[in-house]
Scaffold this motif. Structure first.
Motif, PDB file in Angstrom:
ATOM      1  N   ASN A   1      64.574  50.523 -43.892  1.00  0.00           N
ATOM      2  CA  ASN A   1      64.856  50.697 -42.473  1.00  0.00           C
ATOM      3  C   ASN A   1      66.323  50.313 -42.267  1.00  0.00           C
ATOM      4  N   GLN A   2      67.149  51.289 -41.948  1.00  0.00           N
ATOM      5  CA  GLN A   2      68.594  51.063 -41.884  1.00  0.00           C
ATOM      6  C   GLN A   2      69.001  50.167 -40.719  1.00  0.00           C
ATOM      7  N   GLN A   3      68.262  50.210 -39.625  1.00  0.00           N
ATOM      8  CA  GLN A   3      68.574  49.319 -38.503  1.00  0.00           C
ATOM      9  C   GLN A   3      68.241  47.870 -38.867  1.00  0.00           C
ATOM     10  N   ASP A   4      67.178  47.667 -39.653  1.00  0.00           N
ATOM     11  CA  ASP A   4      66.866  46.325 -40.141  1.00  0.00           C
ATOM     12  C   ASP A   4      67.958  45.818 -41.085  1.00  0.00           C
ATOM     13  N   LEU A   5      68.493  46.722 -41.932  1.00  0.00           N
ATOM     14  CA  LEU A   5      69.599  46.344 -42.814  1.00  0.00           C
ATOM     15  C   LEU A   5      70.824  45.928 -42.004  1.00  0.00           C
ATOM     16  N   LEU A   6      71.108  46.666 -40.929  1.00  0.00           N
ATOM     17  CA  LEU A   6      72.241  46.327 -40.072  1.00  0.00           C
ATOM     18  C   LEU A   6      72.032  44.956 -39.427  1.00  0.00           C
ATOM     19  N   LYS A   7      70.820  44.702 -38.947  1.00  0.00           N
ATOM     20  CA  LYS A   7      70.527  43.393 -38.358  1.00  0.00           C
ATOM     21  C   LYS A   7      70.702  42.295 -39.393  1.00  0.00           C
ATOM     22  N   LYS A   8      70.225  42.539 -40.621  1.00  0.00           N
ATOM     23  CA  LYS A   8      70.369  41.564 -41.708  1.00  0.00           C
ATOM     24  C   LYS A   8      71.854  41.305 -42.000  1.00  0.00           C
ATOM     25  N   LEU A   9      72.665  42.365 -41.991  1.00  0.00           N
ATOM     26  CA  LEU A   9      74.106  42.226 -42.222  1.00  0.00           C
ATOM     27  C   LEU A   9      74.757  41.398 -41.122  1.00  0.00           C
ATOM     28  N   MET A  10      74.402  41.680 -39.889  1.00  0.00           N
ATOM     29  CA  MET A  10      74.988  40.938 -38.766  1.00  0.00           C
ATOM     30  C   MET A  10      74.557  39.470 -38.799  1.00  0.00           C
ATOM     31  N   ASP A  11      73.299  39.207 -39.141  1.00  0.00           N
ATOM     32  CA  ASP A  11      72.819  37.825 -39.251  1.00  0.00           C
ATOM     33  C   ASP A  11      73.542  37.088 -40.376  1.00  0.00           C
ATOM     34  N   LYS A  12      73.725  37.755 -41.494  1.00  0.00           N
ATOM     35  CA  LYS A  12      74.426  37.156 -42.632  1.00  0.00           C
ATOM     36  C   LYS A  12      75.880  36.863 -42.284  1.00  0.00           C
ATOM     37  N   THR A  13      76.501  37.772 -41.568  1.00  0.00           N
ATOM     38  CA  THR A  13      77.887  37.588 -41.147  1.00  0.00           C
ATOM     39  C   THR A  13      77.985  36.417 -40.179  1.00  0.00           C
ATOM     40  N   ARG A  14      77.087  36.364 -39.220  1.00  0.00           N
ATOM     41  CA  ARG A  14      77.073  35.268 -38.242  1.00  0.00           C
ATOM     42  C   ARG A  14      76.942  33.916 -38.948  1.00  0.00           C
ATOM     43  N   LYS A  15      76.032  33.845 -39.895  1.00  0.00           N
ATOM     44  CA  LYS A  15      75.825  32.598 -40.640  1.00  0.00           C
ATOM     45  C   LYS A  15      77.068  32.252 -41.468  1.00  0.00           C
ATOM     46  N   GLY A  16      77.641  33.238 -42.121  1.00  0.00           N
ATOM     47  CA  GLY A  16      78.791  33.003 -42.990  1.00  0.00           C
ATOM     48  C   GLY A  16      80.033  32.521 -42.273  1.00  0.00           C
ATOM     49  N   ILE A  17      80.293  33.066 -41.088  1.00  0.00           N
ATOM     50  CA  ILE A  17      81.494  32.643 -40.361  1.00  0.00           C
ATOM     51  C   ILE A  17      81.214  31.445 -39.467  1.00  0.00           C
ATOM     52  N   GLY A  18      79.957  31.048 -39.393  1.00  0.00           N
ATOM     53  CA  GLY A  18      79.580  29.932 -38.530  1.00  0.00           C
ATOM     54  C   GLY A  18      79.731  28.564 -39.172  1.00  0.00           C
ATOM     55  N   GLU A  19      80.108  28.539 -40.438  1.00  0.00           N
ATOM     56  CA  GLU A  19      80.191  27.272 -41.152  1.00  0.00           C
ATOM     57  C   GLU A  19      81.573  27.103 -41.779  1.00  0.00           C
ATOM     58  N   LYS A  20      82.237  26.025 -41.452  1.00  0.00           N
ATOM     59  CA  LYS A  20      83.544  25.716 -42.030  1.00  0.00           C
ATOM     60  C   LYS A  20      83.331  25.139 -43.421  1.00  0.00           C
ATOM     61  N   GLN A  21      84.065  25.638 -44.404  1.00  0.00           N
ATOM     62  CA  GLN A  21      83.901  25.174 -45.772  1.00  0.00           C
ATOM     63  C   GLN A  21      85.169  24.553 -46.358  1.00  0.00           C
ATOM     64  N   VAL A  22      86.313  24.821 -45.768  1.00  0.00           N
ATOM     65  CA  VAL A  22      87.577  24.288 -46.254  1.00  0.00           C
ATOM     66  C   VAL A  22      88.286  23.617 -45.087  1.00  0.00           C
ATOM     67  N   GLU A  23      88.852  22.441 -45.335  1.00  0.00           N
ATOM     68  CA  GLU A  23      89.593  21.768 -44.275  1.00  0.00           C
ATOM     69  C   GLU A  23      90.967  21.352 -44.787  1.00  0.00           C
ATOM     70  N   THR A  24      91.872  21.150 -43.866  1.00  0.00           N
ATOM     71  CA  THR A  24      93.228  20.711 -44.192  1.00  0.00           C
ATOM     72  C   THR A  24      93.326  19.212 -43.968  1.00  0.00           C
ATOM     73  N   LYS A  25      93.890  18.529 -44.946  1.00  0.00           N
ATOM     74  CA  LYS A  25      94.144  17.097 -44.833  1.00  0.00           C
ATOM     75  C   LYS A  25      95.621  16.850 -45.132  1.00  0.00           C
ATOM     76  N   VAL A  26      96.055  15.609 -44.929  1.00  0.00           N
ATOM     77  CA  VAL A  26      97.465  15.278 -45.120  1.00  0.00           C
ATOM     78  C   VAL A  26      97.588  14.095 -46.067  1.00  0.00           C
ATOM     79  N   PHE A  27      98.451  14.253 -47.089  1.00  0.00           N
ATOM     80  CA  PHE A  27      98.766  13.143 -47.982  1.00  0.00           C
ATOM     81  C   PHE A  27      99.570  12.091 -47.217  1.00  0.00           C
ATOM     82  N   PRO A  28      99.612  10.851 -47.713  1.00  0.00           N
ATOM     83  CA  PRO A  28     100.406   9.811 -47.043  1.00  0.00           C
ATOM     84  C   PRO A  28     101.882  10.178 -46.869  1.00  0.00           C
ATOM     85  N   ASN A  29     102.407  11.046 -47.761  1.00  0.00           N
ATOM     86  CA  ASN A  29     103.817  11.437 -47.646  1.00  0.00           C
ATOM     87  C   ASN A  29     104.045  12.563 -46.632  1.00  0.00           C
ATOM     88  N   GLY A  30     102.960  13.020 -45.970  1.00  0.00           N
ATOM     89  CA  GLY A  30     103.091  14.038 -44.937  1.00  0.00           C
ATOM     90  C   GLY A  30     102.798  15.455 -45.374  1.00  0.00           C
TER      91      GLY A  30
END
Length: 171
Positions: A93-122
């Motif tokens: 069912n191609q509409q179900d596949l589209l829904k699955k793709l949109m759900d997967k995309t929503r989940k994937g962009i909804g979680e931060k996995q990399v963050e920026t930090k700063v060393f003591p030297n700036g």
């Protein structure tokens, strides 16, 4: 240039006995649809979702019809952006596949996995949140293989998915 419709967006190169043929994705899918006797349904061209920071991200939907099944791919509209894919059987069912793709995309962009930090030297640096990330490190072939970005989905040529989890172990 697509040899069938004249579009400038060639994505498929067919090597046949009579020579090679360059086709856009729509013309390729049309040929495959006839060959495989599969009707591709009309789908949305794009959709937008908010990521973990509330930033709106827009994805183009690409349909790839292969003898092994139907692959739907969401490709962010920026260079080196997010990419997500789902794969289904030819009779899915191609509409179900589209829904699955949109759900997967929503989940994937909804979680931060990399963050920026700063060393003591700036100086700033990037670190993995929770000591792991799921994704793909892509590189620009023109830059001698230097990694460019983290992409939230790993998939092969035919959109078969292989999870990649890199875990940083602390002693």
């Amino acid at each position: 240039m697509c040899e069938q419709c004249g579009s400038g967006k060639v994505k498929v190169f067919l090597d046949m006995e009579a020579g090679t043929m360059q086709l856009c994705l729509n013309c390729y899918n049309e040929r495959m649809s006839e060959e495989l006797e599969v009707n591709l349904e009309q789908m949305v061209d794009s959709f937008s979702l908010k990521d973990y920071e509330g930033t709106t991200r827009t994805f183009f939907v690409e349909i790839h019809l292969y003898p092994t099944g139907i692959c739907l791919e969401a490709v962010e509209n920026i260079e080196f952006g997010y990419k997500f894919a789902v794969h289904g059987e030819l009779n899915s069912n191609q509409q179900d596949l589209l829904k699955k793709l949109m759900d997967k995309t929503r989940k994937g962009i909804g979680e931060k996995q990399v963050e920026t930090k700063v060393f003591p030297n700036g100086l700033s640096y990037y670190t993995l949140m929770n000591d792991q990330f799921t994704g793909l490190i892509e590189c620009d072939e023109a830059s001698d293989g230097v990694p460019l970005s983290l992409i939230e989905i790993v998939h092969s040529f035919f959109c078969l998915e292989f999870p990649l989890v890199i875990t940083h172990q602390t002693n």
